[in-house]
Write an enzyme that holds these catalytic residues in place. Structure first.
Site, mmCIF file in Angstrom:
data_model
loop_
_atom_site.group_PDB
_atom_site.id
_atom_site.type_symbol
_atom_site.label_atom_id
_atom_site.label_comp_id
_atom_site.label_asym_id
_atom_site.label_seq_id
_atom_site.Cartn_x
_atom_site.Cartn_y
_atom_site.Cartn_z
ATOM 1 N N LYS A 73 0.813 -1.226 0.000
ATOM 2 C CA LYS A 73 0.000 0.000 0.000
ATOM 3 C C LYS A 73 0.845 1.275 0.000
ATOM 4 C CE LYS A 73 -3.967 -2.049 2.347
ATOM 5 N NZ LYS A 73 -5.012 -1.880 3.374
ATOM 6 N N ASP A 97 -9.968 2.481 2.310
ATOM 7 C CA ASP A 97 -10.012 1.932 3.678
ATOM 8 C C ASP A 97 -10.606 2.967 4.646
ATOM 9 O OD1 ASP A 97 -8.879 -0.565 3.122
ATOM 10 O OD2 ASP A 97 -6.838 0.206 3.322
#
Ligand code: ATR
Length: 318
Positions: free
Chosen positions: A100, A136
């Site tokens: 990420k 997220d």
């Protein structure tokens, strides 16, 4: 990946995951896939990811003849992998551990929220350009709303593990959403100072820190509404519980970002015993996935119930 009984028109990939080498020779793989792979998740390892079982039912529910596959990509190869996805007509990619952060540097356009949260978990490929997003954070807000019927801005929040990547993202997203009271805890307390400074620059939230010592936590729990476990504690059945026994109340909301396939974590069990509301990592997976889907397939609302049913089936081992 099997061919679910409920999806008779589709012949999903039987591979659990594809390798980076296969991605680099995708034309050979593509000729074996019906419907064509247009979405993927990358990570290392990746074979365990349940994202395909969530996104393939979503694609089918929207009548899209495409499938979602797993690809294992080694550290250091994210930019090259993105180039392959672009070349081979993919619409988008999910990015999971450990990529990420590497993905932040591998896109053409970085969404401002992804920059602030310091991580990209969603790549959308539009007109040949790579757009990086973070779903997220917004997925956390949506899942709190769904699980507890409350907005993060109206809650006093305790984040266990605020010094880690996930905890930091929850803290930043919550302050951006208007949360006014944050209590940050981390095993290594020295990691919290930079985050406290950063949060102060984002708004007027009252931010305090505390240790993970049981006596400290027991005292602080009286002053919070939502408790988020952003540590990795609970992933293994033998992990000792973070919260002291008997300190949760029925009015608490407990969000364990961990999901344990073998059964509820100790934290979720403690919430159940106290009569407190609770949610786990599956809830986050669902809502971040729904937002990713809407980045990839503009004009479609993510079919949340199809995605939820797909995840439930995957968790039940169907
Ligand atoms: P991620 O990016 O997924 O959040 P990470 O950055 O490695 O992963 O963070 C893991 C978090 O879990 C950290 O807050 C870590 O605490 P430290 O900063 O002190 O390392 C926390 N953590 C891991 N194991 C823990 C344990 N046994 N007890 C308490 N906290 C723990």
């Amino acid at each position: 990946m099997g061919r679910p009984e409920c999806l008779p028109r589709f012949f999903f990939s039987v591979a659990s995951f594809f390798s980076y080498d296969q991605l680099c020779e995708w034309a050979d793989v593509a000729s074996t896939l019906t419907p064509p792979a247009r979405l993927a998740v990358i990570g290392d390892p990746i074979g365990h990811s349940k994202s395909p079982q969530m996104h393939n039912p979503a694609l089918q529910a929207c009548g899209l003849e495409a499938q979602y596959v797993r690809v294992q990509v080694p550290v250091g190869q994210v930019k090259e992998a993105f180039g392959q996805f672009q070349k081979n007509g993919f619409l988008g990619v999910n990015i999971t551990i450990p990529h990420k952060f590497e993905a932040l540097e591998a896109v053409d356009f970085l969404d401002p929220l992804a920059r602030q949260l310091g991580a990209v978990n969603t790549l959308a490929i539009r007109d040949g350009k790579l757009h990086g997003f973070n779903t997220d954070g917004p997925g956390f807000l949506r899942s709190v709303k769904e699980a507890f019927g409350a907005e993060v801005k109206d809650l006093r929040l305790l984040i266990l593990g605020a010094g880690g990547g996930a905890g930091r993202a929850v803290a930043v997203q919550s302050v951006l959403a208007g949360c006014q009271h944050l209590l940050l805890a981390n095993r290594t307390e020295s990691k919290l100072a930079p985050l406290v400074q950063e949060l102060a620059s984002l708004g007027s939230a009252q931010v305090q820190t505390c240790s993970l010592a049981p006596a400290d936590l027991a005292q602080q729990l009286a002053k919070v509404d939502l408790i988020v476990n952003a540590t990795s504690v609970g992933m293994k059945a033998e992990d000792a519980p973070l919260l002291p026994a008997g300190c949760l109340e029925a009015r608490h909301f407990v969000y364990d970002m961990v999901y344990r396939a073998s059964g509820p974590t100790e934290l979720i069990q403690a919430a159940e015993a106290a009569g407190a509301g609770h949610a786990d990592g599956m809830c986050l997976l669902l809502h971040q996935g729904a937002i990713s889907f809407e980045h990839w397939v503009p004009g479609h609302t993510a079919p949340l119930e199809a995605m939820r049913a797909g995840l439930a089936a995957a968790n039940a081992g169907v």
